[in-house]
Design an enzyme around this catalytic site. Structure first.
Site, PDB file in Angstrom:
ATOM      1  N   GLY A  81      32.301 -40.648   9.989  1.00 36.03           N
ATOM      2  CA  GLY A  81      31.456 -41.242  11.017  1.00 36.03           C
ATOM      3  C   GLY A  81      31.825 -42.643  11.428  1.00 36.03           C
ATOM      4  N   ASP A  82      32.593 -43.355  10.591  1.00 36.96           N
ATOM      5  CA  ASP A  82      33.081 -44.690  10.932  1.00 36.96           C
ATOM      6  C   ASP A  82      34.478 -44.841  10.348  1.00 36.96           C
ATOM      7  OD1 ASP A  82      33.006 -47.208  12.081  1.00 36.96           O
ATOM      8  OD2 ASP A  82      32.007 -48.145  10.380  1.00 36.96           O
ATOM      9  N   PHE A  83      35.304 -43.844  10.618  1.00 37.58           N
ATOM     10  CA  PHE A  83      36.609 -43.705   9.980  1.00 37.58           C
ATOM     11  C   PHE A  83      37.641 -44.534  10.729  1.00 37.58           C
ATOM     12  CE2 PHE A  83      40.534 -41.293   8.946  1.00 37.58           C
ATOM     13  CZ  PHE A  83      40.436 -41.300   7.571  1.00 37.58           C
ATOM     14  N   ASN A 120      38.287 -49.365   6.919  1.00 36.55           N
ATOM     15  CA  ASN A 120      37.443 -48.672   5.944  1.00 36.55           C
ATOM     16  C   ASN A 120      38.258 -47.775   5.017  1.00 36.55           C
ATOM     17  OD1 ASN A 120      34.987 -49.791   6.549  1.00 36.55           O
ATOM     18  ND2 ASN A 120      34.367 -48.178   7.964  1.00 36.55           N
TER      19      ASN A 120
END
Length: 343
Positions: A218-220, A224
């Site tokens: 979802g926030d790749f 991260n």
């Protein structure tokens, strides 16, 4: 007790107002109480992202809760000296309470250390977790774009597992995405063509409402993904949702987009399409679905930036350049055409 970094405190108050200030006042006590509960003591500089702090910790003397982790790794986080927490074994992460952070521990639990940092303990009421420690170096530090795309793709393939029950489904957001695209196109000045806007709307209609129940990050993006000891690279900071794994291609390329700002139009087209090719192959994703999600992300980013600015660019020339870039990405990915191969 810990000292909350001043920059983090200022950013939290500016963003959250009085609730943020009240939470900050309690934060050192929260860390102290959880450290005692989980038999840990702080062991390095307090790091932070936008919405949470990361405290390197080690086991309290006389306590053991499992096999010892290798010593000398770096703390999970977004900055700080490489030797800031020598001797730390884990990190204690506490985030400001927000709906976007609710399912982070659920994702870590489902992965169980496969491609992501391990979850040791969780305290959902306080948005807190005890996590395996990784390094501060991220995949964004790697200059070779092909390597970034390949590493991210291989890692992403491992993270694409069946979603546990209770996670938000991306398909439930599709109606909101479509309405927001209409409102933004009507209310905001922009340089997007009708073709680019139409392609984004088509992605929402054709892919957004019919998605598999696969766990996605979802926030790749590259910041991260951290270097680590147990595995070469481990993911952090998931949103934890269920949907089309190809969705994450958009967060990877649009978040990494600013590193492409120096490229000329033709070179940018080749570079972005090459990154898509490498990532999709390594992740075993349908390449066209990855392209379409990335194009939608670029349109959404362009509108978001015009309405809210970006984290490090609220106005001025930098914001204008980022907006221009997002719109350019949206245009060059609007159809299947790839640049001709060169020899």
């Amino acid at each position: 007790m810990i000292v909350v970094p001043e920059a983090f405190a200022q950013g939290t108050i500016e963003r959250e107002g009085e609730p943020g200030a009240a939470w900050l006042a309690e934060l050192p006590l929260i860390v102290d109480q959880l450290s005692k509960r989980w038999a840990r003591v702080p062991a390095g500089e307090v790091l932070h992202g936008r919405v949470g702090i990361i405290v390197p910790v080690r086991r309290r003397s006389g306590h053991a809760d499992g096999p010892e982790e290798p010593q000398g790794t770096e703390p999970e986080g977004t900055g700080g000296a490489e030797d800031a927490a020598a001797g730390a074994e884990d990190v204690l992460k506490v985030s400001f309470p927000h709906p976007g952070n609710v399912h982070e521990p659920d994702a870590f639990t489902a992965w169980d250390g496969r491609g992501a940092v391990r979850l040791r303990e969780r305290e959902d009421a306080r948005f807190a977790m005890l996590l395996e420690r990784a390094r501060t170096a991220t995949l964004a530090d790697v200059e070779d774009g092909d390597e970034v795309a390949a590493v991210a793709g291989r890692l992403h393939r491992r993270l694409a597992v069946p979603a546990p029950p209770g996670l938000p489904r991306l398909r439930d957001q599709a109606d909101g995405w479509e309405e927001r695209l209409r409102e933004d196109a009507r209310e905001l000045p922009h340089g997007l063509s009708r073709g680019a806007l139409g392609a984004a709307r088509a992605t929402v209609r054709e892919l957004g409402r019919d998605q598999p129940d696969t766990l996605i990050h979802g926030d790749f993006h590259a910041r991260n993904i951290l270097r680590a000891e147990r595995e070469p690279w481990l993911a952090i900071d998931p949103k934890g949702c269920a949907g089309d794994p190809a969705y994450d291609a958009g967060t990877l390329l649009t978040a990494r987009g600013p590193v492409f700002l120096h490229l000329e139009a033709g070179e940018l087209r080749k570079t972005v399409h090459r990154a898509l090719d490498i990532f999709a192959e390594a992740a075993q994703l349908d390449r066209d679905r990855a392209r379409r999600w990335t194009q939608l992300h670029a349109v959404q980013a362009a509108f978001w930036g015009r309405r809210h600015g970006f984290g490090r660019a609220r106005d001025g020339a930098v914001l204008a350049r980022l907006l221009q870039f997002a719109e350019h990405m949206a245009e060059l990915l609007r159809d299947r055409a790839r640049p001709a191969a060169t020899t």
